[in-house]
Design an enzyme around this catalytic site. Sequence first.
Site, PDB file in Angstrom:
ATOM      1  N   SER A   7       0.850  -1.213   0.013  1.00  0.00           N
ATOM      2  CA  SER A   7       0.100   0.041  -0.018  1.00  0.00           C
ATOM      3  C   SER A   7       0.913   1.176  -0.067  1.00  0.00           C
ATOM      4  O   SER A   7       1.565   1.379   0.915  1.00  0.00           O
ATOM      5  CB  SER A   7      -0.967   0.068   1.012  1.00  0.00           C
ATOM      6  OG  SER A   7      -1.397   1.307   1.278  1.00  0.00           O
ATOM      7  N   HIS A  32      -1.180  -1.279  -4.240  1.00  0.00           N
ATOM      8  CA  HIS A  32      -2.555  -0.923  -3.486  1.00  0.00           C
ATOM      9  C   HIS A  32      -2.680   0.473  -3.116  1.00  0.00           C
ATOM     10  O   HIS A  32      -1.776   1.091  -2.588  1.00  0.00           O
ATOM     11  CB  HIS A  32      -2.524  -1.752  -2.116  1.00  0.00           C
ATOM     12  CG  HIS A  32      -3.869  -1.829  -1.276  1.00  0.00           C
ATOM     13  ND1 HIS A  32      -5.152  -2.604  -1.665  1.00  0.00           N
ATOM     14  CD2 HIS A  32      -4.225  -1.017  -0.249  1.00  0.00           C
ATOM     15  CE1 HIS A  32      -5.985  -2.244  -0.742  1.00  0.00           C
ATOM     16  NE2 HIS A  32      -5.399  -1.175  -0.015  1.00  0.00           N
ATOM     17  N   ASP A  34      -5.022   3.467  -1.570  1.00  0.00           N
ATOM     18  CA  ASP A  34      -6.103   3.622  -0.404  1.00  0.00           C
ATOM     19  C   ASP A  34      -6.530   5.079  -0.538  1.00  0.00           C
ATOM     20  O   ASP A  34      -5.802   5.717  -0.458  1.00  0.00           O
ATOM     21  CB  ASP A  34      -5.517   3.300   0.645  1.00  0.00           C
ATOM     22  CG  ASP A  34      -5.089   2.043   1.011  1.00  0.00           C
ATOM     23  OD1 ASP A  34      -6.114   1.256   1.075  1.00  0.00           O
ATOM     24  OD2 ASP A  34      -4.101   1.797   1.609  1.00  0.00           O
ATOM     25  N   MET A  36      -9.190   7.508   0.319  1.00  0.00           N
ATOM     26  CA  MET A  36      -9.785   8.172   1.838  1.00  0.00           C
ATOM     27  C   MET A  36     -10.575   9.486   1.573  1.00  0.00           C
ATOM     28  O   MET A  36      -9.942  10.299   1.125  1.00  0.00           O
ATOM     29  CB  MET A  36      -9.142   8.047   3.067  1.00  0.00           C
ATOM     30  CG  MET A  36      -8.619   6.876   3.264  1.00  0.00           C
ATOM     31  SD  MET A  36      -7.264   6.659   4.457  1.00  0.00           S
ATOM     32  CE  MET A  36      -6.570   4.952   4.404  1.00  0.00           C
ATOM     33  N   HIS A  65      -8.526   0.669  -3.750  1.00  0.00           N
ATOM     34  CA  HIS A  65      -9.534   0.451  -2.493  1.00  0.00           C
ATOM     35  C   HIS A  65     -10.271   1.854  -2.177  1.00  0.00           C
ATOM     36  O   HIS A  65      -9.466   2.693  -1.635  1.00  0.00           O
ATOM     37  CB  HIS A  65      -8.638  -0.008  -1.493  1.00  0.00           C
ATOM     38  CG  HIS A  65      -9.245  -0.335  -0.048  1.00  0.00           C
ATOM     39  ND1 HIS A  65      -8.653  -0.680   1.413  1.00  0.00           N
ATOM     40  CD2 HIS A  65     -10.724  -0.394   0.039  1.00  0.00           C
ATOM     41  CE1 HIS A  65      -9.516  -0.701   2.167  1.00  0.00           C
ATOM     42  NE2 HIS A  65     -10.727  -0.564   1.511  1.00  0.00           N
ATOM     43  N   MET A  67     -12.234   4.031  -0.027  1.00  0.00           N
ATOM     44  CA  MET A  67     -12.910   3.980   1.329  1.00  0.00           C
ATOM     45  C   MET A  67     -13.736   5.565   1.176  1.00  0.00           C
ATOM     46  O   MET A  67     -13.260   6.388   1.767  1.00  0.00           O
ATOM     47  CB  MET A  67     -11.773   4.255   2.353  1.00  0.00           C
ATOM     48  CG  MET A  67     -11.466   2.504   2.801  1.00  0.00           C
ATOM     49  SD  MET A  67      -9.793   2.745   3.414  1.00  0.00           S
ATOM     50  CE  MET A  67      -8.491   2.816   2.025  1.00  0.00           C
ATOM     51  N   MET A 136     -11.153  -6.380   5.615  1.00  0.00           N
ATOM     52  CA  MET A 136     -10.287  -5.412   6.384  1.00  0.00           C
ATOM     53  C   MET A 136      -9.881  -5.874   7.839  1.00  0.00           C
ATOM     54  O   MET A 136     -11.112  -6.568   8.397  1.00  0.00           O
ATOM     55  CB  MET A 136     -11.270  -4.121   6.838  1.00  0.00           C
ATOM     56  CG  MET A 136     -11.417  -3.387   5.492  1.00  0.00           C
ATOM     57  SD  MET A 136      -9.792  -2.695   4.639  1.00  0.00           S
ATOM     58  CE  MET A 136      -9.083  -1.841   5.964  1.00  0.00           C
ATOM     59  N   ASP A 174      -6.239  -6.987   4.402  1.00  0.00           N
ATOM     60  CA  ASP A 174      -5.672  -5.489   4.341  1.00  0.00           C
ATOM     61  C   ASP A 174      -5.668  -4.947   6.048  1.00  0.00           C
ATOM     62  O   ASP A 174      -6.629  -4.916   6.557  1.00  0.00           O
ATOM     63  CB  ASP A 174      -6.595  -4.771   3.380  1.00  0.00           C
ATOM     64  CG  ASP A 174      -5.880  -3.340   3.400  1.00  0.00           C
ATOM     65  OD1 ASP A 174      -4.969  -2.910   4.001  1.00  0.00           O
ATOM     66  OD2 ASP A 174      -6.599  -2.447   2.742  1.00  0.00           O
TER      67      ASP A 174
HETATM   68  C1  DX5 Z   1      -6.213   1.110   5.758  1.00  0.00           C
HETATM   69  C2  DX5 Z   1      -5.827   0.759   4.520  1.00  0.00           C
HETATM   70  C3  DX5 Z   1      -4.576  -0.150   4.266  1.00  0.00           C
HETATM   71  C4  DX5 Z   1      -3.384   0.533   5.198  1.00  0.00           C
HETATM   72  C5  DX5 Z   1      -2.779  -0.665   5.619  1.00  0.00           C
HETATM   73  O1  DX5 Z   1      -7.487   1.959   5.717  1.00  0.00           O
HETATM   74  O2  DX5 Z   1      -6.862   0.311   3.771  1.00  0.00           O
HETATM   75  O3  DX5 Z   1      -4.562  -0.405   3.062  1.00  0.00           O
HETATM   76  O4  DX5 Z   1      -2.760   1.086   4.154  1.00  0.00           O
HETATM   77  O5  DX5 Z   1      -1.688  -0.388   6.428  1.00  0.00           O
HETATM   78  P1  DX5 Z   1      -0.673  -1.310   7.163  1.00  0.00           P
HETATM   79  O6  DX5 Z   1      -0.059  -2.530   6.503  1.00  0.00           O
HETATM   80  O7  DX5 Z   1       0.237  -0.481   7.926  1.00  0.00           O
HETATM   81  O8  DX5 Z   1      -1.849  -1.654   8.246  1.00  0.00           O
HETATM   82 ZN    ZN Z   2      -6.344  -0.706   1.658  1.00  0.00          ZN
END
Ligand code: DX5
Ligand code: ZN
Length: 217
Positions: A7, A32, A34, A36, A65, A67, A136, A174
Amino acid sequence: MKELAPSILAADFSRLGEEVKTIEDAGADLIHVDVMDGHYVPNISYGPTVMKSLLGKTKLPFDVHLMIEDADKYIPEFVTENTKYITVHQEACKHLHRTIQLIKSHGVSAGVSLNPSTSLNTLEEILPYLDLVLIMSVNPGFGGQSYIETSTDKISRLNKIREEKGYSFKIEVDGGIGLNNLNEIISAGADIIVAGSSVFGAEDIPERVRAFKKEME
Ligand code: DX5
Ligand code: ZN
């Protein structure tokens, strides 16, 4: 084949292109991404512009991903020649089946993610349509959190449902994954492993990617 999806949330954004090149050369399988929005999750990360800045700089497929709320509105912006998966949250979609069809209409594989507190039962009707289920193993919003132990049993139960029904979706996990718990997660049935801080926070990133891949063989 088990795949590693580092990620980039945990990468050094001032040198994102180099960071991505490093993990690609070391053998990572996916990037990956992310996303948000500060509404669905209490944090803002980055949007399609940052993701698209990597186009032409890497051959690795993007594993997006989302969110975010109102995913339907933004999905087209994440469709690129590198985009392999777009995953939305079950909890953030009003008409999940419609959203899955929308992702597929762009020729992209479609995934649904479940928060730690959301039951697998909520996916019963949509599972036949999915290419990916993202479990998750932390609450979404931040990197660097601890793995929620009950996630392993949830992965096993999903894997069992997949076997019993003959579904072909991939299982991705994840949050909070490191070399310490990788084995139990893979053994439970995970196909794609997301790792943020344990990859990009490592002193020797290529060596960490190789260690992950070796353990996943
Ligand atoms: C959290 C993300 C993850 C995050 C994982 O909301 O979806 O993908 O980046 O990070 P680590 O591996 O540090 O838990
Ligand atoms: Zn993620």
